[in-house]
Design a protein around this motif. Structure first.
Motif: not given
Length: 444
Positions: A252-273
């Motif tokens: 499935c593709v849902t807002p929840a699956t997308v949000k989890e992947q968006l945060l995956y391996e991200i330390h600072d969402p404002a600065q993803y080098f």
């Protein structure tokens, strides 16, 4: 506004092949991307290349290419992948040979190299995040590969490549390269590069965003997980993304699956080098617009740092391991006795370990003692693993576990042992100029 469709055909080296075939056949794609490298993967590939100059690329390259190339050629789909690992040239040559066998004459295969910066690091003696230096590793060093950006991929596509094979490119760059090429984005259009990085980051792990890894029965149910479909990104010229999948495929593709992947391996969402841009995910919005259709927009970017993260692989130590199972009444007690026997035997025989772990899987391996509820487990598996300085010492650990068959508590079975090298990975930053990108074009 013009848009293209990019499919994610793999999220790691050993990923399934059938979902990529499904994407090529039914996804209406312009691009099919295979992301197949991890930090330690490329160090192991460099080891393989040292033993055989024609090796060092992904072991599933031939199987993947054989499965998708004829379909991609028929449907005018271009392929981008980092399956070149430590040897993109050899991977391109193998792909050309396979294309000729399949009758795909005229197929253009580009190899993008330049991420291997070991020679440059040896002369500069760069500091590592472990506190050591390149010189300090001495002859234990195996590899040093920089995470290069999307420019080489975009240039290869502009040169007419049907297949682009890289080494250690940054994962989002595999998707950003086609966007730069298709939409003629400038390499200093930071906001579009930032939104393009959002696209790549969401798609790079393939089945994770369509329900794999997300699934948790009763909490987050995912349908037909055994037939998980991999994601498709519909990307507009302004970078707006719709994440979807092939109709009728599992997951499935849902807002929840997308949000989890968006945060995956991200330390600072404002600065993803990233090598191309410092991406800012802090204003990204996620909106469901239909069944298995989620719109993502709002990514931004700031100027890149001019530095490239570099993974340095080196021989750290050896690990010896042994396992054996106990089941039935008193299984935990017999397992505990067996562990005590092994620990005492290692001490008596002088096996030197810098680290030793003794677990009863099913009782204490993940969360330690005192976590079990109710009755003692009916079955447990003993596991002893130790870190050593030599292979000979590592072998002795597994041997001692194996002797429990006849020298330990009653009822042990299923003994297994191994000894292996440990390739560790350290990181450092190098100037972008250290990675001199080069593109070689082969024609089938």
């Amino acid at each position: 506004m013009r848009s293209i469709r990019i499919g994610a055909g793999a999220g790691y080296s050993g990923d399934r092949i059938e979902p990529a075939v499904e994407l090529a056949e039914k996804g209406g794609l312009n691009y099919l991307v295979f992301e197949c490298l991890a930090e330690r993967t490329i160090a192991l590939a460099q080891q393989a290349r040292m033993k055989d100059p024609s090796a060092g690329y992904d072991p599933l390259l031939a199987a993947r290419m054989q499965a998708v190339l004829p379909i991609c050629r028929a449907n005018n789909i271009r392929v981008v992948t980092n399956m070149g690992a430590a040897n993109p040239i050899a991977a391109a040559e193998a792909t050309r040979a396979l294309a000729r066998q399949l009758g795909l004459t005229g197929l253009k295969i580009a190899a993008v190299t330049g991420d291997d910066v070991l020679d440059q690091l040896k002369t500069a003696d760069v500091a590592l995040d472990t506190g050591d230096t390149i010189h300090g590793l001495g002859n234990r060093i195996v590899s040093a590969n920089a995470y290069v950006g999307a420019r080489g991929i975009a240039e290869a596509l502009a040169s007419g490549a049907d297949v682009v094979i890289t080494g250690r490119a940054a994962d989002p760059a595999l998707f950003l390269g086609p966007l730069i090429h298709e939409f003629d984005w400038a390499m200093d259009d930071w906001d579009r590069l930032g939104q393009g990085t959002v696209v790549g980051h969401l798609l790079e792990c393939a089945g994770q965003i369509t329900g794999g890894y997300f699934a948790d029965p009763g909490l987050k149910d995912v349908p037909d997980l055994a037939r998980l479909g991999f994601p498709i990104g519909e990307v507009r010229e302004d970078g707006e993304l719709i994440v979807t999948k092939v109709s009728g495929s599992g997951g499935c593709v849902t807002p929840a699956t997308v949000k989890e992947q968006l945060l995956y391996e991200i330390h600072d969402p404002a600065q993803y080098f990233q090598p191309d841009v410092v991406a800012d995910f802090s204003d990204v919005t996620v909106e469901e617009i239909g069944p298995d259709r989620v719109r993502v927009r709002g990514g931004r970017g700031k100027p890149k740092t001019g530095l490239l993260k570099t993974s340095v692989g080196y021989l750290d130590s050896y690990i010896g391991e042994g396992q054996i199972s106990y089941a039935g009444p008193g299984a935990v007690a017999r397992g505990r006795l067996a562990l005590e026997v092994v620990k005492e035997r290692l001490a008596l025989t002088g096996v030197a370990t810098s680290e030793l772990r003794c677990d009863l899987i099913g009782a204490n391996a993940l969360h330690g003692e005192g976590r079990a509820e109710g009755h003692a487990p009916y079955e447990v598996r003993l596991r002893v693993a130790g870190r050593t300085e030599t292979m000979a010492e590592a072998i002795r650990i597994g041997n001692e576990v194996e002797t429990l068959y006849t020298n330990g508590p009653a009822g042990g079975g299923g003994a297994w042992k191994s000894a292996r090298e440990v390739i560790a990975v350290a990181s450092c930053l190098v100037p972008e100029r250290a990675a001199e990108l080069c593109m070689s074009m082969l024609v089938a």
